[in-house]
Design a protein around this motif. Structure first.
Motif, PDB file in Angstrom:
ATOM      1  N   ARG A 283      -9.547 -12.362  -4.677  1.00  0.00           N
ATOM      2  CA  ARG A 283      -9.105 -11.056  -5.148  1.00  0.00           C
ATOM      3  C   ARG A 283      -8.331 -10.359  -4.043  1.00  0.00           C
ATOM      4  N   ALA A 284      -7.571  -9.383  -4.445  1.00  0.00           N
ATOM      5  CA  ALA A 284      -6.742  -8.664  -3.479  1.00  0.00           C
ATOM      6  C   ALA A 284      -7.638  -7.903  -2.503  1.00  0.00           C
ATOM      7  N   GLU A 285      -7.251  -7.940  -1.277  1.00  0.00           N
ATOM      8  CA  GLU A 285      -8.009  -7.257  -0.239  1.00  0.00           C
ATOM      9  C   GLU A 285      -7.686  -5.768  -0.265  1.00  0.00           C
ATOM     10  N   HIS A 286      -8.735  -4.967  -0.210  1.00  0.00           N
ATOM     11  CA  HIS A 286      -8.569  -3.520  -0.148  1.00  0.00           C
ATOM     12  C   HIS A 286      -8.792  -3.119   1.308  1.00  0.00           C
ATOM     13  N   ASN A 287      -7.724  -3.186   2.088  1.00  0.00           N
ATOM     14  CA  ASN A 287      -7.829  -2.887   3.508  1.00  0.00           C
ATOM     15  C   ASN A 287      -6.679  -1.966   3.918  1.00  0.00           C
ATOM     16  N   ALA A 288      -6.606  -1.680   5.192  1.00  0.00           N
ATOM     17  CA  ALA A 288      -5.590  -0.746   5.693  1.00  0.00           C
ATOM     18  C   ALA A 288      -4.172  -1.271   5.449  1.00  0.00           C
TER      19      ALA A 288
ATOM     20  N   ALA B 293      -3.172  -3.252   3.001  1.00  0.00           N
ATOM     21  CA  ALA B 293      -2.885  -3.126   1.567  1.00  0.00           C
ATOM     22  C   ALA B 293      -2.554  -1.677   1.215  1.00  0.00           C
ATOM     23  N   GLU B 294      -3.289  -0.748   1.805  1.00  0.00           N
ATOM     24  CA  GLU B 294      -3.026   0.668   1.544  1.00  0.00           C
ATOM     25  C   GLU B 294      -1.666   1.094   2.096  1.00  0.00           C
ATOM     26  N   ALA B 295      -1.330   0.615   3.280  1.00  0.00           N
ATOM     27  CA  ALA B 295      -0.040   0.978   3.887  1.00  0.00           C
ATOM     28  C   ALA B 295       1.119   0.432   3.063  1.00  0.00           C
ATOM     29  N   LYS B 296       1.006  -0.804   2.598  1.00  0.00           N
ATOM     30  CA  LYS B 296       2.083  -1.383   1.792  1.00  0.00           C
ATOM     31  C   LYS B 296       2.189  -0.688   0.438  1.00  0.00           C
ATOM     32  N   ALA B 297       1.060  -0.323  -0.142  1.00  0.00           N
ATOM     33  CA  ALA B 297       1.090   0.404  -1.418  1.00  0.00           C
ATOM     34  C   ALA B 297       1.772   1.758  -1.232  1.00  0.00           C
ATOM     35  N   ASP B 298       1.456   2.447  -0.151  1.00  0.00           N
ATOM     36  CA  ASP B 298       2.098   3.739   0.123  1.00  0.00           C
ATOM     37  C   ASP B 298       3.598   3.576   0.338  1.00  0.00           C
TER      38      ASP B 298
ATOM     39  N   LEU C   4      -1.651  -6.208  -5.921  1.00  0.00           N
ATOM     40  CA  LEU C   4      -0.807  -6.850  -4.910  1.00  0.00           C
ATOM     41  C   LEU C   4      -1.500  -7.078  -3.577  1.00  0.00           C
ATOM     42  N   GLY C   5      -2.580  -6.353  -3.316  1.00  0.00           N
ATOM     43  CA  GLY C   5      -3.318  -6.542  -2.069  1.00  0.00           C
ATOM     44  C   GLY C   5      -2.440  -6.308  -0.858  1.00  0.00           C
ATOM     45  N   ASP C   6      -2.642  -7.135   0.168  1.00  0.00           N
ATOM     46  CA  ASP C   6      -1.829  -6.981   1.370  1.00  0.00           C
ATOM     47  C   ASP C   6      -0.791  -8.096   1.511  1.00  0.00           C
ATOM     48  N   ASP C   7      -0.765  -9.023   0.542  1.00  0.00           N
ATOM     49  CA  ASP C   7       0.183 -10.143   0.643  1.00  0.00           C
ATOM     50  C   ASP C   7       1.083 -10.302  -0.579  1.00  0.00           C
ATOM     51  N   GLY C   8       0.994  -9.406  -1.547  1.00  0.00           N
ATOM     52  CA  GLY C   8       1.848  -9.483  -2.724  1.00  0.00           C
ATOM     53  C   GLY C   8       1.259 -10.270  -3.874  1.00  0.00           C
ATOM     54  N   GLY C   9       0.170 -10.970  -3.638  1.00  0.00           N
ATOM     55  CA  GLY C   9      -0.507 -11.708  -4.709  1.00  0.00           C
ATOM     56  C   GLY C   9       0.392 -12.720  -5.394  1.00  0.00           C
TER      57      GLY C   9
END
Length: 154
Positions: free
Chosen positions: A43-48, A50-55, A78-83
């Motif tokens: 599953r997509a990682e919910h980390n810093a 992932a949050e920075a890329k989403a922002d 998308l997580g931190d790698d785009g999934g």
């Protein structure tokens, strides 16, 4: 002389015991499969990161005046790698799905290509530029041959 009744043959096959063993083995197999499934679930990682890329993606969408999805949904998807989007955006199945979206929805001889919304492709390019910029040139080459138009009216 006393006679005794012949002894009944001893049965080593107890059907209840056989069923119980089958249920125990089946239950153990199910538990092992569940544990393996949970361990292998990616599953997509919910980390810093992932949050920075989403922002960053949200800021790009807002700058281009595109509708912005929910931040948590972007992070989960998308997580931190785009999934899956970055796995191989130029593969044949994804191209076929994208091409199918660019048709009028009819089947058979009535099906014909239509213009694709520019903002759909623009949003995909923005997401690729954030999550997997190395894949962007190949996607750009693919989209150069598409008929794009401003078909979505507000």
């Amino acid at each position: 002389m006393t006679t005794t009744a012949p002894h009944e043959p001893v049965s080593f096959h107890d059907p209840h015991k056989h069923r119980r063993i089958t249920y125990i083995v089946a239950g153990a197999v199910i538990v092992v499969l569940l544990v393996l499934g949970l361990a292998m679930y990616n599953r997509a990682e919910h980390n810093a990161a992932a949050e920075a890329k989403a922002d960053q993606l949200i800021a790009l969408f807002q700058a281009e005046e595109l509708p912005v999805p929910d931040r948590d949904q972007i992070i989960r998807t998308l997580g931190d790698d785009g999934g899956a989007m970055c796995a191989d955006p130029g593969n044949a199945l994804k191209k076929a799905i994208r091409d199918g979206l660019g048709s009028n929805g009819a089947a058979g001889p009535g099906q014909r290509p239509v213009f694709i919304a520019e903002r759909t492709i623009k949003g995909e390019k923005l997401a690729l530029s954030v999550y997997c910029p190395d894949q962007l040139p190949e996607f750009q080459t693919y989209t150069n041959g598409l008929n794009l138009d401003d078909v979505v009216k507000e």
